[in-house]
Write an enzyme that holds these catalytic residues in place. Structure first.
Site, PDB file in Angstrom:
ATOM      1  N   HIS A  30       7.590   1.446  22.495  1.00 17.85           N
ATOM      2  CA  HIS A  30       8.100   2.843  22.972  1.00 17.85           C
ATOM      3  C   HIS A  30       8.843   2.618  24.164  1.00 17.85           C
ATOM      4  CE1 HIS A  30       4.021   2.648  21.058  1.00 17.85           C
ATOM      5  NE2 HIS A  30       4.127   4.003  20.801  1.00 17.85           N
ATOM      6  N   GLY A 118      -4.119   1.924  26.558  1.00 22.93           N
ATOM      7  CA  GLY A 118      -3.527   2.257  25.224  1.00 22.93           C
ATOM      8  C   GLY A 118      -4.352   3.500  24.878  1.00 22.93           C
ATOM      9  N   GLY A 159      -0.518  13.005  27.030  1.00 26.35           N
ATOM     10  CA  GLY A 159      -1.554  12.756  25.940  1.00 26.35           C
ATOM     11  C   GLY A 159      -2.754  12.320  27.059  1.00 26.35           C
ATOM     12  N   ASN A 188       6.973  14.992  30.921  1.00 24.86           N
ATOM     13  CA  ASN A 188       8.040  14.997  30.117  1.00 24.86           C
ATOM     14  C   ASN A 188       8.078  16.098  29.196  1.00 24.86           C
ATOM     15  OD1 ASN A 188       6.900  13.764  28.095  1.00 24.86           O
ATOM     16  ND2 ASN A 188       7.598  11.699  28.559  1.00 24.86           N
ATOM     17  N   ILE A 190       6.854  15.947  26.292  1.00 24.82           N
ATOM     18  CA  ILE A 190       7.006  15.436  24.885  1.00 24.82           C
ATOM     19  C   ILE A 190       5.941  14.756  24.582  1.00 24.82           C
ATOM     20  CG2 ILE A 190       8.343  13.889  23.576  1.00 24.82           C
ATOM     21  CD1 ILE A 190       9.994  16.351  23.756  1.00 24.82           C
ATOM     22  N   HIS A 263       9.925   8.351  21.535  1.00 24.58           N
ATOM     23  CA  HIS A 263       8.868   7.951  21.994  1.00 24.58           C
ATOM     24  C   HIS A 263       8.240   6.575  21.478  1.00 24.58           C
ATOM     25  CE1 HIS A 263       4.425   8.280  22.496  1.00 24.58           C
ATOM     26  NE2 HIS A 263       4.429   7.583  21.141  1.00 24.58           N
ATOM     27  N   GLU A 408     -20.556  11.285  29.603  1.00 24.61           N
ATOM     28  CA  GLU A 408     -20.806   9.944  29.222  1.00 24.61           C
ATOM     29  C   GLU A 408     -19.344   9.170  29.115  1.00 24.61           C
ATOM     30  OE1 GLU A 408     -21.868  12.710  27.760  1.00 24.61           O
ATOM     31  OE2 GLU A 408     -24.241  12.515  28.003  1.00 24.61           O
ATOM     32  N   PHE A 434     -26.559   9.048  22.430  1.00 27.67           N
ATOM     33  CA  PHE A 434     -25.171   9.611  23.013  1.00 27.67           C
ATOM     34  C   PHE A 434     -24.159   8.489  23.439  1.00 27.67           C
ATOM     35  CE2 PHE A 434     -28.269  12.897  24.535  1.00 27.67           C
ATOM     36  CZ  PHE A 434     -27.922  13.950  23.332  1.00 27.67           C
ATOM     37  N   HIS A 458     -34.772   5.971  24.647  1.00 29.40           N
ATOM     38  CA  HIS A 458     -34.995   6.840  23.572  1.00 29.40           C
ATOM     39  C   HIS A 458     -34.053   6.076  22.240  1.00 29.40           C
ATOM     40  CE1 HIS A 458     -36.027   8.959  27.140  1.00 29.40           C
ATOM     41  NE2 HIS A 458     -36.342   9.966  26.737  1.00 29.40           N
ATOM     42  N   HIS A 470     -31.435  13.933  18.272  1.00 32.96           N
ATOM     43  CA  HIS A 470     -31.625  13.010  19.455  1.00 32.96           C
ATOM     44  C   HIS A 470     -32.037  11.689  19.015  1.00 32.96           C
ATOM     45  CE1 HIS A 470     -30.944  16.478  21.931  1.00 32.96           C
ATOM     46  NE2 HIS A 470     -31.143  15.850  23.090  1.00 32.96           N
ATOM     47  N   ARG A 517     -38.632   5.076  24.526  1.00 35.82           N
ATOM     48  CA  ARG A 517     -39.279   6.211  25.234  1.00 35.82           C
ATOM     49  C   ARG A 517     -40.699   6.071  25.347  1.00 35.82           C
ATOM     50  NH1 ARG A 517     -41.856  11.289  24.601  1.00 35.82           N
ATOM     51  NH2 ARG A 517     -42.418  10.315  22.676  1.00 35.82           N
TER      52      ARG A 517
HETATM   53  C1  LIG Z   1      -6.840   8.348  22.309  1.00 33.89           C
HETATM   54  C2  LIG Z   1      -5.446   8.180  21.599  1.00 33.89           C
HETATM   55  N1  LIG Z   1      -5.061   9.018  20.822  1.00 33.89           N
HETATM   56  C3  LIG Z   1      -3.677   8.717  20.049  1.00 33.89           C
HETATM   57  C4  LIG Z   1      -2.965   7.868  20.605  1.00 33.89           C
HETATM   58  C5  LIG Z   1      -1.748   7.653  19.913  1.00 33.89           C
HETATM   59  N2  LIG Z   1      -0.539   8.000  20.761  1.00 33.89           N
HETATM   60  C6  LIG Z   1       0.024   7.162  21.473  1.00 33.89           C
HETATM   61  S1  LIG Z   1       1.040   7.892  22.513  1.00 33.89           S
HETATM   62  C7  LIG Z   1       0.738   9.443  21.941  1.00 33.89           C
HETATM   63  C8  LIG Z   1       1.374  10.530  22.439  1.00 33.89           C
HETATM   64  C9  LIG Z   1       1.399  10.450  23.710  1.00 33.89           C
HETATM   65  O1  LIG Z   1       2.029  11.427  24.629  1.00 33.89           O
HETATM   66  P1  LIG Z   1       2.549  11.176  26.211  1.00 33.89           P
HETATM   67  O2  LIG Z   1       1.355  10.671  26.704  1.00 33.89           O
HETATM   68  O3  LIG Z   1       3.240  12.371  26.633  1.00 33.89           O
HETATM   69  O4  LIG Z   1       3.643   9.935  25.965  1.00 33.89           O
HETATM   70  P2  LIG Z   1       5.194  10.003  26.017  1.00 33.89           P
HETATM   71  O5  LIG Z   1       5.451  10.263  24.484  1.00 33.89           O
HETATM   72  O6  LIG Z   1       5.738  11.109  26.672  1.00 33.89           O
HETATM   73  O7  LIG Z   1       5.784   8.639  26.246  1.00 33.89           O
HETATM   74  C10 LIG Z   1      -0.143   9.257  20.934  1.00 33.89           C
HETATM   75  C11 LIG Z   1      -0.894  10.339  20.313  1.00 33.89           C
HETATM   76  C12 LIG Z   1      -3.571   6.931  21.649  1.00 33.89           C
HETATM   77  N3  LIG Z   1      -2.813   5.902  22.078  1.00 33.89           N
HETATM   78  N4  LIG Z   1      -4.634   7.028  22.245  1.00 33.89           N
HETATM   79 MG   LIG Z   2       4.890  12.906  27.235  1.00 36.32          MG
END
Ligand SMILES: Cc1ncc(C[n+]2csc(CCOP(=O)(O)OP(=O)(O)O)c2C)c(N)n1
Ligand SMILES: [Mg+2]
Length: 661
Positions: A30, A118, A159, A188, A190, A263, A408, A434, A458, A470, A517
């Site tokens: 990336h 990640g 994200g 950004n 994006i 990306h 949680e 849970f 439980h 539950h 429990r």
């Molecule tokens: C929980 C989770 N779901 C999905 C992904 C796959 N994934 C990696 S980066 C990304 C998009 C992230 O967007 P952003 O945080 O804006 O990063 P940018 O593209 O701006 O670098 C996704 C969906 C992940 N790494 N973790």
């Molecule tokens: Mg982004």
């Protein structure tokens, strides 16, 4: 010498070119994020953060969390430049087998990586745990001087902001007033599928203000604004700070700036050459680091080493005598023997729910271990984790007994943050059913080798009237499927104490305690069936010379198996050994001879566990009798469920007789 604007430009340029080159060389990764955040990173690592690559574990270092873990080349570039054990060759080997530069940052694998990230949002919550632990230690040790007074920095992306775990963690951080958090949001706009407009239109500023955060908005490519915002964050002692930095993904790329195409794929040789030329670099040079950039970091190191020795002096002159002894105890793990000295014992004939026995263990741990901290996701009274003897968390207050609220997922990840921070022994708690709400954090603990302890009560159908929502069914199987997670389901108080000892002395990874429990009888024990055998994972609790078969049982089903075995012998002359089998993982690491002895030569094997049979065939074979669950339970009193689902002595005796023939 101060780091000039030109220096910052040079550092940021290096992050951009190294990131482009490494992703291109690996043909995966990336580049967009590191290029977009290069200016922020340059400021943080040269003008702001205090750290010491010569002592990467310095307790008072600033922590840096790359919550947007896909941008790992940003972190690897900074670790290399600032003098951590990460060479240019390591960067050339980005994402290759055995390299120090895996696709996403991995804790324990690469020096200087504070936490594995990640899965988006985990890092955000880990940082909250670090901030909590830091405040906790500051409260304990900043008596004569500020020993713990650093910050937790993170870069979080769109994200991370969308993930639910972030909302949970941000809400709690605002409530606890963790003013030592300074998070920079790489806004950004994006993500992978394109502009965030497609799925994300909330007002993040107002959202975080509502969480009681201090929110600033800046241009993420303006060095002065970045630095000034961080200073403001440092001066805000009460609220956590979120700096919303407007950035361009792939800033500096000739063709991909601002585009989602940057990306998750290499930019291509052509674009990289053009981009380098636009930045004023030689388009044909790869993995180039200007000598001035190394000089800049030599200066940074000098400043950091001065700060470090000042801190050392502060520490040596103010942490002395009893305080020093306390410090040492916080940073050394208790031994099995020490724990056994003060943990409670349970007598044969008593009847205790294992959650209740665990509660007694927890009370003793709070009393004897001043760095024992933890809490529940609002189920403290049911999990038996709440104690009145220590301070609880509250608005603007950290404490040893943590009210996580109903959160949680964040709880699991916050706990991981505390564990990587160090200095505290920590647990979290909720109902077993849970655990799925925190499973991603449990997986991260297992993957990162963090000794987090989970109290899951439980633990079966016998929750009763609350019904199938539950009643855990598949949870044991699901937990056993996670590598490096020890799952322990003790059968009585004595085993519960030993399970806690196992969890607290384990260094390699997390342990979950699966607790009932309902009340369970304490087993009558002798030397050979001492509960200390729990550490072997499985052991014989009823023995016969020439048995007709063997019953494997865990937790609440062990006493049931013992009673059935007794009746089968007394009334029908059928001799069944009974093996208490609290932990597959502990059993798996026993010598083969022990495992063979426990599993036995008998061809007739019976498994009794109030969960799915899935996986038990590895010990019992396909032809075993499985007295287990095969679907969901239902809402009814416990006794009715025992009868209907076949977990009572009559049923077990009848079924066993049929099976034995
Ligand atoms: C929980 C989770 N779901 C999905 C992904 C796959 N994934 C990696 S980066 C990304 C998009 C992230 O967007 P952003 O945080 O804006 O990063 P940018 O593209 O701006 O670098 C996704 C969906 C992940 N790494 N973790
Ligand atoms: Mg982004």
């Amino acid at each position: 010498m101060a780091i000039s604007e030109n220096d910052l430009v040079a550092v940021a340029k290096t992050v951009r070119t190294l990131s482009m080159d490494a992703v291109q060389e690996a043909n995966s990764g990336h580049p967009g994020m590191p290029m977009g955040c290069a200016d922020i990173a340059a400021v943080l690592w040269t003008r702001i953060m205090k750290y010491n690559p010569q002592n990467p574990n310095w307790i008072n270092r600033d922590r840096f969390v790359l919550s947007a873990g896909h941008g790992s080349m940003l972190l690897y570039s900074m670790l290399h430049l600032s003098g951590y054990d990460l060479s240019l060759d390591d960067i050339k080997n980005f994402r290759q087998f055995g390299s120090k530069t895996p696709g996403h940052p991995e804790y324990g694998h690469t020096q200087g990586v504070e936490t594995t990230t990640g899965p988006l949002g985990q890092g955000f919550a880990n940082g909250v745990g670090m901030a909590f632990a830091s405040k906790f230690l500051a409260g304990e040790f900043n008596q004569k001087a500020d020993i713990i007074d650093h910050y937790i920095y993170a870069i979080v992306g769109d994200g991370c902001m969308m993930e639910g775990i972030t909302s949970e963690a941000a809400s709690l951080a605002g409530h606890l007033e963790l003013g030592n958090l300074i998070y920079i949001y790489d806004s950004n706009r994006i993500t992978i599928e394109g502009d965030t407009d497609i799925a994300f239109s909330e007002d993040v500023k107002r959202r975080f203000e509502a969480y009681n955060w201090h929110v600033l908005e800046i241009d993420g490519h303006n060095f002065d604004e970045i630095e000034e915002a961080v200073f403001q964050g440092q001066n805000e002692k009460v609220k956590p700070t979120l700096i919303i930095a407007k950035t361009k993904i792939a800033k500096g790329s000739a063709g991909y700036e601002g585009s989602e195409d940057s990306h998750g794929a290499p930019l291509g040789e052509d674009d990289i050459k053009k981009s380098k030329e636009l930045m004023g670099c030689d388009g044909n040079e790869k993995f180039h680091v200007d000598s001035r950039v190394y000089e800049i970091f030599a200066e940074v190191l000098e400043t950091n080493l001065k700060d470090y020795s000042l801190w050392q002096e502060r520490f040596d002159s103010s942490v002395q005598g009893d305080l020093k002894l306390k410090w040492d105890s916080f940073f050394s793990a208790p031994s099995e023997e020490t724990l056994r000295e003060f943990l409670p014992t349970f007598k044969s004939g008593e009847k205790n729910a294992t959650r209740g026995s665990s509660g007694k263990v927890i009370e003793a741990l709070y009393k004897f271990l001043p760095n024992f901290i933890g809490g529940s996701a609002d189920l403290g009274p049911s999990n038996k984790t709440q104690v009145s003897s220590v301070e609880t968390t509250g608005k603007g207050r950290v404490g040893r007994s943590i009210h996580y609220g109903v959160r949680e997922h964040a709880m699991g990840a916050i706990q991981n943050g505390m564990v990587v921070y160090g200095g505290c022994l920590t647990f979290s708690a909720t109902f077993l059913v849970f655990m799925d709400y925190m499973r991603p954090a449990i997986r991260m603990a297992a993957l990162s080798g963090l000794p987090s302890v989970y109290v899951f009560t439980h633990d079966s159908l016998f929750v009763g009237e609350d019904g199938p929502t539950h009643q855990p069914v598949e949870h044991l199987a699901g937990a056993r499927a996670i590598p490096n997670l020890n799952v322990i389901r003790p059968c009585d108080g004595e085993e519960t104490r030993e399970a806690w000892i196992s969890a607290l002395t384990r260094k390699e990874g997390p342990t979950m305690l699966v607790l009932s429990r309902q009340g369970l009888p304490e087993l009558g024990r002798n030397d050979s069936s001492s509960a200390q055998n729990l550490h072997r994972g499985a052991y014989v609790v009823v023995n016969y010379q020439e048995p007709h078969g063997v019953i494997f049982a865990s937790g609440s089903e062990v006493s049931l198996a013992i009673e059935a075995s007794k009746r089968l012998n007394d009334e029908f002359g059928k001799k069944l050994r009974v093996v208490s089998f609290p932990s597959w993982e502990l059993f798996e690491v026993q010598p083969e001879s022990y495992r063979k002895e426990i599993l036995g030569k008998e061809s007739k094997k019976i498994v009794v566990e109030a969960g799915l049979s899935m996986g038990w065939d590895r010990y019992a074979g396909n032809d075993a009798l499985f007295v287990t669950m095969e679907g969901f339970g239902c809402s009814a009193p416990q006794a009715d469920l025992e009868r209907e689902f076949g977990f009572n002595v009559d049923f077990l005796v009848t079924k066993s007789l049929e099976y034995l023939g």
